[in-house]
Design an enzyme around this catalytic site. Sequence first.
Site, PDB file in Angstrom:
ATOM      1  N   ARG A 103      99.273  59.444  22.788  1.00 43.35           N
ATOM      2  CA  ARG A 103     100.170  58.774  23.745  1.00 43.35           C
ATOM      3  C   ARG A 103     100.085  57.250  23.592  1.00 43.35           C
ATOM      4  NH1 ARG A 103      97.521  58.662  29.854  1.00 43.35           N
ATOM      5  NH2 ARG A 103      95.403  58.113  29.230  1.00 43.35           N
ATOM      6  N   SER A 127     100.984  56.218  32.411  1.00 41.04           N
ATOM      7  CA  SER A 127     100.313  57.359  31.782  1.00 41.04           C
ATOM      8  C   SER A 127     100.963  57.769  30.467  1.00 41.04           C
ATOM      9  CB  SER A 127     100.305  58.557  32.735  1.00 41.04           C
ATOM     10  OG  SER A 127      99.531  58.283  33.883  1.00 41.04           O
ATOM     11  N   GLU A 182     112.986  64.426  37.139  1.00 38.78           N
ATOM     12  CA  GLU A 182     113.025  64.820  35.723  1.00 38.78           C
ATOM     13  C   GLU A 182     114.408  65.315  35.291  1.00 38.78           C
ATOM     14  OE1 GLU A 182     110.661  65.646  37.849  1.00 38.78           O
ATOM     15  OE2 GLU A 182     108.844  64.723  37.025  1.00 38.78           O
ATOM     16  N   PHE A 202     105.989  68.634  33.433  1.00 42.84           N
ATOM     17  CA  PHE A 202     107.021  68.192  34.369  1.00 42.84           C
ATOM     18  C   PHE A 202     108.394  68.142  33.706  1.00 42.84           C
ATOM     19  CE2 PHE A 202     103.603  65.475  36.664  1.00 42.84           C
ATOM     20  CZ  PHE A 202     103.000  66.635  37.136  1.00 42.84           C
ATOM     21  N   HIS A 213     100.313  64.299  27.953  1.00 40.41           N
ATOM     22  CA  HIS A 213      99.486  65.275  28.666  1.00 40.41           C
ATOM     23  C   HIS A 213      99.795  66.705  28.231  1.00 40.41           C
ATOM     24  CE1 HIS A 213      98.663  61.682  30.878  1.00 40.41           C
ATOM     25  NE2 HIS A 213      97.863  62.301  31.736  1.00 40.41           N
ATOM     26  N   ASP A 220      92.682  67.083  35.371  1.00 40.97           N
ATOM     27  CA  ASP A 220      93.880  67.157  36.206  1.00 40.97           C
ATOM     28  C   ASP A 220      94.265  68.585  36.577  1.00 40.97           C
ATOM     29  OD1 ASP A 220      93.944  64.460  36.078  1.00 40.97           O
ATOM     30  OD2 ASP A 220      95.813  64.279  34.988  1.00 40.97           O
ATOM     31  N   GLN A 271      99.044  70.182  35.634  1.00 39.37           N
ATOM     32  CA  GLN A 271      99.432  69.132  34.696  1.00 39.37           C
ATOM     33  C   GLN A 271      99.015  69.432  33.252  1.00 39.37           C
ATOM     34  OE1 GLN A 271      98.815  65.091  36.346  1.00 39.37           O
ATOM     35  NE2 GLN A 271      98.390  66.087  38.292  1.00 39.37           N
ATOM     36  N   ARG A 330      96.634  63.111  25.992  1.00 42.19           N
ATOM     37  CA  ARG A 330      95.875  62.156  26.781  1.00 42.19           C
ATOM     38  C   ARG A 330      94.539  61.794  26.124  1.00 42.19           C
ATOM     39  NH1 ARG A 330      93.615  63.521  32.870  1.00 42.19           N
ATOM     40  NH2 ARG A 330      93.092  61.404  33.510  1.00 42.19           N
TER      41      ARG A 330
END
Length: 317
Positions: A11, A38, A59, A84, A110, A118, A122, A168
């Site tokens: 990321r 993030s 989204e 998401f 993620h 998390d 997630q 992540r």
Amino acid sequence: MIEKKMGAATRDAYGKALVELGKENQGVIVLDADLSKSTRTDAFGKAYPDRFIDIGIQEANLVGIASGLAACGKIPFISSFACFLMCKGFEQLRMGVAFPELNVKVVTSHGGISVGEDGASQQSVEDFALALALPNFTVIVPTDEFATKALIKQAAFHQGPVYVRTGRSKAPVIYNEKSPIEIGKAVKLRSGKDVSLIATGLLVFEALMAADALKEKGIDASVIDVHTLKPLDQKLLISEARTTGAFVVAEEHLIGGGLGSVVSQLVSKNFPVPIEFVGVHDTYAESGNPDELFEKYGLTSKNIIEAAQRVVSRKAK
């Protein structure tokens, strides 16, 4: 033996690549759904605030706005967490991006269970299956920071919708700035004659460690980084099936619907070989340290070694 040198998270590499793209191409627009720190799109927002839109926790609208921009000739990159964006935005991705074949770049962060603490809400374990199910989409999972930078830049100039999963956790370094990374072309990192270890994402390094250990056990393993799940590098994978006659497919994803599924379809049609699968078994993961989660859910080099031993045994029968 391969040395484990940790690099940046994929990321982070995505965020840096976006800033460079923004300088090179004025048509690049970046949109986020309230997670820019993030997803690392905040770096683009700071560099080019007039081409960055944070639309909030929406989204579905994120996808719709990107579709409109793409229809007007822009190159929108949209980002959020994989679970998401792919789950909440799937209908819009289906009808607003895939069906009209619009030039939208969907880059999530993620991905997988390496998100860690998390928890399941997630941790995306079904995003490969969702992205692969969308007609006209290219599906990419970069292995390290260098692969990410190369593939993100190529995605910007690739005509049509693209899905890219980033992570992540920091990723082990496998490539360098001069490595030949190309959309649709898998990378053969090791050559072997007994079994092919077909992996993607963080599981590529686990496969490399497994290959070292298998060598000591008298099993000669190839290692293939399939960073592009769609379109698959059919030529290389069919060649591997003919050469080794046995596959282990390893991915940070549910075993059903991901890399293992598309590789199985390919070889069953062209050159059937026994296959074992290393991945998440029909479950969501707990909250925990990424290394501990990989151990609990069977995503380590140990699991790849065991799978390779099983599949070589099956080949011999």
